[in-house]
Design an enzyme around this catalytic site. Structure first.
Site, PDB file in Angstrom:
ATOM      1  N   PRO A 116       0.838  -1.209   0.000  1.00 44.97           N
ATOM      2  CA  PRO A 116       0.000   0.000   0.000  1.00 44.97           C
ATOM      3  C   PRO A 116       0.873   1.259   0.000  1.00 44.97           C
ATOM      4  CG  PRO A 116      -0.369  -1.325   1.999  1.00 44.97           C
ATOM      5  CD  PRO A 116       0.648  -2.051   1.190  1.00 44.97           C
ATOM      6  N   VAL A 117       0.447   2.268  -0.777  1.00 43.38           N
ATOM      7  CA  VAL A 117       1.276   3.486  -0.862  1.00 43.38           C
ATOM      8  C   VAL A 117       1.077   4.369   0.370  1.00 43.38           C
ATOM      9  CG1 VAL A 117       1.381   3.582  -3.385  1.00 43.38           C
ATOM     10  CG2 VAL A 117      -0.469   4.750  -2.193  1.00 43.38           C
ATOM     11  N   GLY A 120       3.895   3.657   5.233  1.00 47.10           N
ATOM     12  CA  GLY A 120       5.012   3.296   6.110  1.00 47.10           C
ATOM     13  C   GLY A 120       5.638   1.957   5.795  1.00 47.10           C
ATOM     14  N   LEU A 121       5.236   1.338   4.672  1.00 48.87           N
ATOM     15  CA  LEU A 121       5.759   0.005   4.349  1.00 48.87           C
ATOM     16  C   LEU A 121       6.782   0.036   3.207  1.00 48.87           C
ATOM     17  CD1 LEU A 121       2.479  -2.111   4.705  1.00 48.87           C
ATOM     18  CD2 LEU A 121       4.303  -1.820   6.369  1.00 48.87           C
ATOM     19  N   GLY A 122       7.232   1.214   2.855  1.00 51.34           N
ATOM     20  CA  GLY A 122       8.352   1.318   1.904  1.00 51.34           C
ATOM     21  C   GLY A 122       7.970   1.162   0.452  1.00 51.34           C
ATOM     22  N   SER A 123       6.724   1.516   0.097  1.00 50.63           N
ATOM     23  CA  SER A 123       6.290   1.265  -1.280  1.00 50.63           C
ATOM     24  C   SER A 123       7.151   2.019  -2.307  1.00 50.63           C
ATOM     25  CB  SER A 123       4.803   1.578  -1.431  1.00 50.63           C
ATOM     26  OG  SER A 123       4.594   2.771  -2.080  1.00 50.63           O
ATOM     27  N   ALA A 125      10.303   3.100  -2.108  1.00 54.75           N
ATOM     28  CA  ALA A 125      11.661   2.529  -2.216  1.00 54.75           C
ATOM     29  C   ALA A 125      11.614   1.174  -2.915  1.00 54.75           C
ATOM     30  CB  ALA A 125      12.279   2.394  -0.828  1.00 54.75           C
ATOM     31  N   ALA A 126      10.566   0.393  -2.660  1.00 52.73           N
ATOM     32  CA  ALA A 126      10.478  -0.936  -3.285  1.00 52.73           C
ATOM     33  C   ALA A 126      10.276  -0.809  -4.794  1.00 52.73           C
ATOM     34  CB  ALA A 126       9.343  -1.742  -2.651  1.00 52.73           C
ATOM     35  N   ASP A 167      14.951   2.960   4.464  1.00 53.07           N
ATOM     36  CA  ASP A 167      13.973   2.212   3.659  1.00 53.07           C
ATOM     37  C   ASP A 167      14.648   1.542   2.464  1.00 53.07           C
ATOM     38  OD1 ASP A 167      12.254   3.365   5.431  1.00 53.07           O
ATOM     39  OD2 ASP A 167      10.856   4.130   3.931  1.00 53.07           O
TER      40      ASP A 167
END
Ligand code: MEV
Length: 328
Positions: A116-117, A120-123, A125-126, A167
């Site tokens: 999810p954008v 806080g889950l690094g979308s 950077a991924a 991240d």
């Protein structure tokens, strides 16, 4: 055709203070990932897709980008012409620049992501890491992890302004990271695996804004906030020791202490606080926000047998989605 994938991430301890040189702990989340597929086009194919003729046009006209999750279907030229630099345009151009390729081949780049954008889950950077790897492999010049990480960091600066680099580092190397800004990557050992429930408030919150808000606080009273960041650093050091010695029971209170300091930094929110409270009420040993905050995700430390019931309690308390993750 080349395909590359990069995981999501969570920060266990130390977000925000890490921007100011204190350590932080982060781990990859392998259940969610960004994928990039790069397909070299023949000149004819590129012309058919891009328009009647590429003659006299920029090479960027022949770089076709599709990100169906966000309804994007365009050319690199279009993104480069945007009034504010588009991070995707920056990442694609920088790959070819680093590789010294002045006239990249016509290609189709397709990006999908289950991360999810702005949560806080690094979308961001991924996506960068997946795109860098797919493009560099497509032109048969795969970059080293160090180069991928450095390029992704440059793009993070466009997303976040003053990122610490945590991240892109945890996502590039896809392993647990004890991160100190500007220092070579260090990992940490997990003596006894432990379980986390990750819960999404469903509220998108750009990291740039939360980082900017903390910077304003710091600028107004550096002495005070440096002392707060020192306390976070002490928590991170203690948490690393606990994880490395298998003393998982001491992580719960450390999470609570870190969450209190994050609240003081104004990066928690009523929704995050509600989920933290709900997790503890359902038997979690500790809980805190994870990442930039002000929305996005929180994490709860749970005994494996409690993971499902804590996840259900979090959903009942308003979580949009939950992920159960084993840290090992
Ligand atoms: C974002 O995942 C973590 C923050 O500490 C920002 C950063 O380190 O760049 C909030």
């Amino acid at each position: 055709m080349t395909i590359a994938s990069a995981p999501g991430k969570i920060i266990l301890f130390g977000e925000h203070a890490v921007v100011y040189g204190r350590p932080a702990l982060a781990v990859p989340v392998l259940q969610i990932h960004a994928n990039a597929r790069a397909t070299l086009q023949t000149e004819n194919q590129a012309q058919t897709i891009a328009g009647p003729s590429l003659a006299g046009k920029n090479w960027a006209d022949a770089v076709l980008i599709a990100a169906p999750d966000i309804g994007l279907s365009t050319t690199l030229s279009h993104l480069l012409a945007a009034p504010t630099p588009h991070p995707l345009a920056a990442v694609i151009s920088s790959v070819f620049q680093v590789l010294g390729i002045a006239h990249p081949p016509a290609l189709q780049l397709t990006i999908t992501s289950t991360i999810p954008v702005a949560s806080g889950l690094g979308s961001g950077a991924a996506v960068s890491v997946a795109v860098i790897r797919a493009l560099s492999s497509a032109v048969q010049c795969p970059l080293s992890d160090e180069q991928v990480n450095q390029l992704a960091y440059e793009v993070e600066k466009l997303h976040h302004g003053t990122p610490s680099g945590i991240d892109n580092t945890v996502i590039t190397y896809a392993r647990p990271v004890y991160f100190v800004r500007g220092q070579p990557i260090q990992t940490f050992r997990v003596e006894r695996p432990f379980s986390l429930v990750i819960a999404d408030t469903g509220i998108t919150a750009p990291t740039r804004e939360a980082v900017g808000a903390v910077r304003k606080l710091w600028e107004a009273d550096k002495g005070h906030w440096e002392a707060v960041f020192d306390q976070v650093g002490t928590i991170v050091t203690a948490a690393k020791k606990a994880i490395e010695t298998g003393e998982i029971a001491s992580l719960g209170p450390l999470m609570a202490a870190n969450q209190t300091l994050l609240q003081a930094m104004t990066v928690s929110s009523p929704e995050l606080d509600r989920l933290v409270w709900a997790a503890k009420a359902a038997g979690a040993e500790g809980a805190k926000l994870s990442g930039g905050g002000r929305g996005g995700n929180m994490i709860a430390l749970v005994a494996p047998e409690r993971a499902e019931s804590v996840a259900s309690a979090l959903k009942a308390a308003g979580a949009r989605n939950t992920i159960i993750s084993q840290i090992e």
